[in-house]
Design a protein around this motif. Structure first.
Motif, PDB file in Angstrom:
ATOM      1  N   ARG A  69      16.507 -14.618  54.591  1.00 16.24           N
ATOM      2  CA  ARG A  69      17.244 -15.544  54.097  1.00 16.24           C
ATOM      3  C   ARG A  69      17.525 -16.891  55.231  1.00 16.24           C
ATOM      4  O   ARG A  69      17.513 -17.804  54.738  1.00 16.24           O
ATOM      5  N   GLU A  96      16.400 -13.798  44.991  1.00 15.34           N
ATOM      6  CA  GLU A  96      17.648 -14.540  44.327  1.00 15.34           C
ATOM      7  C   GLU A  96      19.039 -13.751  44.751  1.00 15.34           C
ATOM      8  O   GLU A  96      19.685 -14.660  44.739  1.00 15.34           O
ATOM      9  N   GLN A  97      18.925 -12.591  44.731  1.00 24.05           N
ATOM     10  CA  GLN A  97      20.021 -11.725  44.881  1.00 24.05           C
ATOM     11  C   GLN A  97      20.619 -11.870  46.419  1.00 24.05           C
ATOM     12  O   GLN A  97      21.843 -11.956  46.553  1.00 24.05           O
ATOM     13  N   GLY A 115      20.172 -14.665  48.306  1.00 22.45           N
ATOM     14  CA  GLY A 115      20.162 -15.979  48.468  1.00 22.45           C
ATOM     15  C   GLY A 115      19.129 -16.487  49.206  1.00 22.45           C
ATOM     16  O   GLY A 115      19.436 -17.469  50.265  1.00 22.45           O
ATOM     17  N   SER A 141      16.020 -17.526  47.727  1.00 19.81           N
ATOM     18  CA  SER A 141      15.011 -18.011  46.817  1.00 19.81           C
ATOM     19  C   SER A 141      14.584 -19.606  47.067  1.00 19.81           C
ATOM     20  O   SER A 141      13.779 -20.153  46.797  1.00 19.81           O
ATOM     21  N   SER A 142      15.593 -20.103  48.097  1.00 19.11           N
ATOM     22  CA  SER A 142      15.130 -21.840  48.241  1.00 19.11           C
ATOM     23  C   SER A 142      14.472 -21.859  49.561  1.00 19.11           C
ATOM     24  O   SER A 142      14.040 -22.889  49.925  1.00 19.11           O
TER      25      SER A 142
END
Length: 440
Positions: free
Chosen positions: A275, A303-304, A306, A308-309
């Protein structure tokens, strides 16, 4: 209560299809998971239902068929390729007179076998206890006869006399220990950020070749094998790129379809490396028939947690097994590398990947050619402490001629703290911009 066998190695696999026929790719993956746990798969049974049966999941008819198959194959364990409720698991065990484990329990068992570090063992034990906590109703007294087997390794062998209160107490102890380890990891991340070292995380579906790629890039000697979840414990190594820039490369745990929520929660501190990374290398098995589904499963987990960005480069590994075995680099709409096709096992395309990493991370570094006077020794020391000195030679007229890669953030801090010292770097800079090819 059902007497449970000491070993659970002769296994019947159950492939339930809910609303459709069982997926053959998922069935093949369950076989791989069972073998990774050390099981001998002696039979399989398919079951198709519109909705799961609330009591037995597969219904009484299939349960009877399953019991006959268990007797015929002398099986010691039944593995369901689906999550079972505690009641369904107990009812099935009574109906077929054999121990039953669902997909979650199977994956937890593999993690229990593979964890090597102290942190990894704590994380796995916490995940197991959370999973077992809902399955101890009227089932706690049999644990003194429990010796091992798939789904039973780990906490069950060390918590023989505990009750529910002590189970909760143990979970609390594990959470506090992991919180301390997470604080230590965060301190390490802060130290790397202070040194301005970009972090690059390897993520991907299990058995996509992350550890092989990690070893190929860093010569770290991480264990690698053609099996699911061959490595669990995260490993960090420095990687020097072709332009001289140094990054920290992190190898993380692999993902899988329906990765248990207990594991995602327990491994959250480990997955924090992903992340907080500056760049993710999403390793994909280019030859896998279910490649697109595996990519989707990994994206769902990212995504879970955090992540994904975080900027991402897809690394299609095992290109030698595809119709087009040519290593290549493909760019996205922004002009930056988006996909790299390579073979970690064969060493094909490694230069392309290193170039892609450098191009993504180079914005954090500027290159300077600097002339320092003899009295500017403190600036020379600062350059060694905060940058990567690629050339350091004594000048004919005195002082030093230096070529240095300096993190832009470190240069900005120097400008704020000592504008005069920063001006020294600007004074003789004959080459500015990003390192290894200016990209603005």
């Amino acid at each position: 209560m059902l007497e449970r066998t000491e070993l659970g190695e002769r296994v019947i696999l159950v492939h339930p299809g809910i609303g459709s026929t069982p997926d053959p790719e998922r069935a093949a993956e369950l076989t791989q998971l069972a073998r990774a746990a050390g099981a001998d798969c002696v039979g399989a049974l398919e079951a198709t239902r519109s909705v799961p049966d609330p009591g037995l999941f597969v219904g009484s008819g299939k349960a009877a068929e399953l019991r006959d198959l268990v007797v015929a194959r002398d099986a010691e364990l039944v593995v369901f390729d689906h999550a079972l409720s505690p009641a369904q698991q107990r009812n099935l065990e009574r109906a077929i007179q054999c121990r039953v484990v669902d997909r979650t329990g199977l994956i937890l068992d593999i993690f229990a076998q593979r964890a090597r570090s102290f942190e990894g063992k704590l994380q796995v034990e916490l995940a197991q206890l959370r999973h077992l906590a809902t399955r101890l109703v009227r089932g706690w007294t049999h644990l003194e006869r429990q010796k091992g087997g798939i789904g039973l390794r780990g906490p069950g062998e060390t918590q023989l006399e505990t009750d529910r209160r002590l189970l909760d107490k143990r979970i609390g102890v594990l959470q506090r220990r992991l919180a301390r380890i997470a604080a230590q990891r965060d301190q390490g991340r802060r130290a790397r950020r202070k040194a301005e070292l970009p972090a690059v995380a390897l993520v991907g579906y299990t058995n996509a070749g992350k550890s092989t790629l990690f070893n190929r890039l860093t010569a770290a000697g991480v264990h690698q094998a053609d099996q699911l979840f061959a490595t669990l414990d995260p490993t960090l190594r420095r990687l020097v790129l072709a332009n001289g820039q140094t990054v920290v490369l992190a190898d993380t745990v692999g993902f899988v379809n329906d990765l248990p929520h207990e594991l995602i929660a327990a491994f959250r501190a480990t997955l924090e490396e992903t992340r907080t990374a500056d760049l993710m290398l999403h390793v994909v098995d280019a030859a896998a028939a279910a490649r697109d589904r595996q990519i989707g499963d990994v994206e769902a987990v990212l995504e879970q947690i955090g992540a994904s960005s975080v900027p991402q480069v897809q690394v299609f590994n095992k290109v030698e097994l595809t119709d087009d075995p040519t290593p290549r680099l493909e760019r996205g709409g922004d002009g930056l590398p988006a996909r790299v096709w390579l073979s970690a096992a064969e060493g094909l395309g490694m230069a392309l990947l290193r170039s892609a990493i450098a191009e993504h991370c180079q914005g954090a570094v500027t290159r300077r050619l600097v002339h320092l006077a003899p009295q500017e020794g403190r600036m020379r020391a600062w350059l060694f402490d905060n940058g990567q000195v690629r050339r350091d030679a004594e000048a004919a007229e005195g002082g030093w001629e230096m070529e240095v890669l300096i993190p832009r953030a470190a240069l900005e801090r120097l400008r704020r703290r000592d504008p005069g010292a920063a001006a020294v770097l600007e004074r003789d800079a004959t080459q500015r911009g990003r390192a290894a090819g200016q990209h603005r």
